[in-house]
Design an enzyme around this catalytic site. Structure first.
Site, PDB file in Angstrom:
ATOM      1  N   GLU A  76      10.185   6.523  -7.754  1.00 32.56           N
ATOM      2  CA  GLU A  76       8.841   6.046  -8.096  1.00 32.56           C
ATOM      3  C   GLU A  76       8.631   6.293  -9.578  1.00 32.56           C
ATOM      4  O   GLU A  76       8.864   7.401 -10.065  1.00 32.56           O
ATOM      5  CB  GLU A  76       7.780   6.799  -7.278  1.00 32.56           C
ATOM      6  CG  GLU A  76       6.358   6.454  -7.704  1.00 32.56           C
ATOM      7  CD  GLU A  76       5.278   7.196  -6.891  1.00 32.56           C
ATOM      8  OE1 GLU A  76       5.531   7.570  -5.726  1.00 32.56           O
ATOM      9  OE2 GLU A  76       4.185   7.397  -7.455  1.00 32.56           O
TER      10      GLU A  76
ATOM     11  N   GLU B 222      -1.306   5.710 -15.132  1.00 31.43           N
ATOM     12  CA  GLU B 222      -1.974   6.460 -14.075  1.00 31.43           C
ATOM     13  C   GLU B 222      -2.743   7.626 -14.688  1.00 31.43           C
ATOM     14  O   GLU B 222      -2.259   8.291 -15.608  1.00 31.43           O
ATOM     15  CB  GLU B 222      -0.950   7.012 -13.080  1.00 31.43           C
ATOM     16  CG  GLU B 222      -1.589   7.680 -11.869  1.00 31.43           C
ATOM     17  CD  GLU B 222      -0.556   8.272 -10.897  1.00 31.43           C
ATOM     18  OE1 GLU B 222       0.532   8.648 -11.337  1.00 31.43           O
ATOM     19  OE2 GLU B 222      -0.873   8.359  -9.701  1.00 31.43           O
TER      20      GLU B 222
END
Ligand SMILES: *[C@@H]1O[C@H](CO)[C@@H](O)[C@H](O)[C@H]1NC(C)=O
Ligand SMILES: *[C@@H]1O[C@H](CO)[C@@H](O)[C@H](O)[C@H]1NC(C)=O
Ligand SMILES: *[C@@H]1O[C@H](CO)[C@@H](O)[C@H](O)[C@H]1NC(C)=O
Length: 351
Positions: A133, A138
């Site tokens: 990932e 973010e």
């Protein structure tokens, strides 16, 4: 793709003007954007990060006005009128296409922000964390600097090569919380990013590294604007996960591109995190998200384009000079060679 500088010693080769050849392989824009994604549906799959969110299937998201397009942009927003008890309506989309390597250029005008929000633009493989990932954009609440994070199986680490401009954080990438780099750039996230006109996030994924650059709107390199990226003149990346710490080919495969806007949950809703940034708004994240719909008007992604390029020539551009001090010497060189077959040096004094 492999690349070798084994002939480096003794060479005095000119730097070739073109470091990379990339070919556009996929373009997401306002004419096709939502057709190229599938929608996560909270009625079918719970949010894995336990957010106070209800991800809508495409038809409902369209009806509720959460997804839309203008002539130039694709927009993903959240419900800003309801007082839900079971999670605020939002969207999470995952690309139909699965990727292995490439150059991913996301041109954004606006990203979600605000107390209670946890948006992300990321890539993830089918079997977490075995296939990896990469969280490219973010953060939570009213943060102003982006955090880039990897989550992998055991054995992958962030190498502090000094070759990137961000601030290294955790170095062990395994599982949670993963390893990461703080952009340390106050225009890279949230309200500052938006007020500054957004910009381009560039992610290069090859066998040498995962490298992430952020270019604010007024500093987008000409090769990107021209649609013919070479990486020349981009400067060092903001974050880089180099193969000396993590065998990229081993830890990342078959990744989909994801956009989502979550609320609260395992990060934004965590008592200390809420308390540190937003506790003046409400006692808990869920109370705020449930009870203050108008606070979420700014929680939207507005995407100009997402372009995916495939590398068509082996290059040294990503083998940054800082990571490889030998290349920083005055007679530094970038030798371009095909993956197989004879060397294709453009210019060399090698006898
Ligand atoms: C949007 O992308 C498609 C390819 O996916 C391309 O054919 C089209 O020209 C693009 N539209 C614009 C306005 O660039
Ligand atoms: C909700 O968002 C829409 C779209 O941005 C906006 O036009 C509207 O004013 C917002 N409503 C409230 C109550 O804030
Ligand atoms: C990249 O740099 C490393 C040293 O950091 C060097 O050993 C290697 O040969 C270079 N080339 C590639 C393709 O990794």
């Amino acid at each position: 793709m492999s690349f070798s500088l084994s002939k480096l010693t003794g060479l005095a080769v000119l730097i070739t003007p073109s470091l990379a050849t990339y070919t556009l392989s996929d373009e997401y824009n306002s004419t096709n954007f939502f057709d190229k994604f599938n929608f996560w549906d909270t009625n079918v799959n719970a949010d894995p990060t336990k957010g106070f969110v209800k991800y809508l299937p495409r038809d409902q998201a369209e009806q509720a006005g959460l997804i839309s397009t203008t002539g130039t942009n694709a927009i993903m927003r959240v419900d800003n009128t309801s007082y839900p008890q079971d999670g605020r309506a939002s969207v999470r989309v995952q690309s139909n296409t699965v990727y292995n390597q490439g150059l991913f250029l996301l041109d954004l005008d606006h990203m979600p922000h605000g107390c209670g929000t946890w948006p992300a633009f990321w890539m993830v493989g089918p079997d977490w964390p075995k296939h990896g990932e990469l969280d490219i954009i973010e953060n939570v609440h009213e943060a102003s600097s982006d955090l880039v994070t990897l989550h992998t199986d055991n054995g992958c680490n962030l190498a502090k090569t000094g070759a990137f401009t961000g601030k290294p954080g955790n170095t062990n990438c395994a599982y949670q919380p993963g390893c990461g780099v703080d952009a340390a750039n106050p225009n890279s996230y949230g309200i500052n990013f938006n007020n500054n006109g957004g910009g381009v996030y560039a992610t290069e994924w090859n066998s040498d590294a995962l490298s992430i650059w952020f270019f604010p709107r007024d500093a987008i390199p000409a090769d990107i604007s021209a649609g013919a990226p070479t990486l020349a003149g981009w400067g060092p990346p903001m974050a880089q996960f180099y193969k000396s710490g993590c065998n990229i080919d081993q830890y990342f495969a078959d990744m989909q591109i994801v956009f989502n806007i979550d609320f609260c949950g395992e990060w934004a809703g965590e008592a200390n995190v809420w308390g540190a940034s937003c506790s003046q708004k409400a006692a808990t994240c869920e109370q705020w998200v449930s009870g203050t719909p108008s606070a979420f008007t700014a929680a939207y992604w507005s995407v100009r384009t997402l372009k995916v390029y495939t590398e068509t020539a082996d290059v040294a551009a990503h083998n940054s000079t800082a990571a490889n001090p030998k290349l920083a010497a005055p007679n530094a060189l970038f030798v371009e060679k095909p993956a197989s077959g004879p060397a294709a040096e453009v210019s060399s004094s090698d006898p």
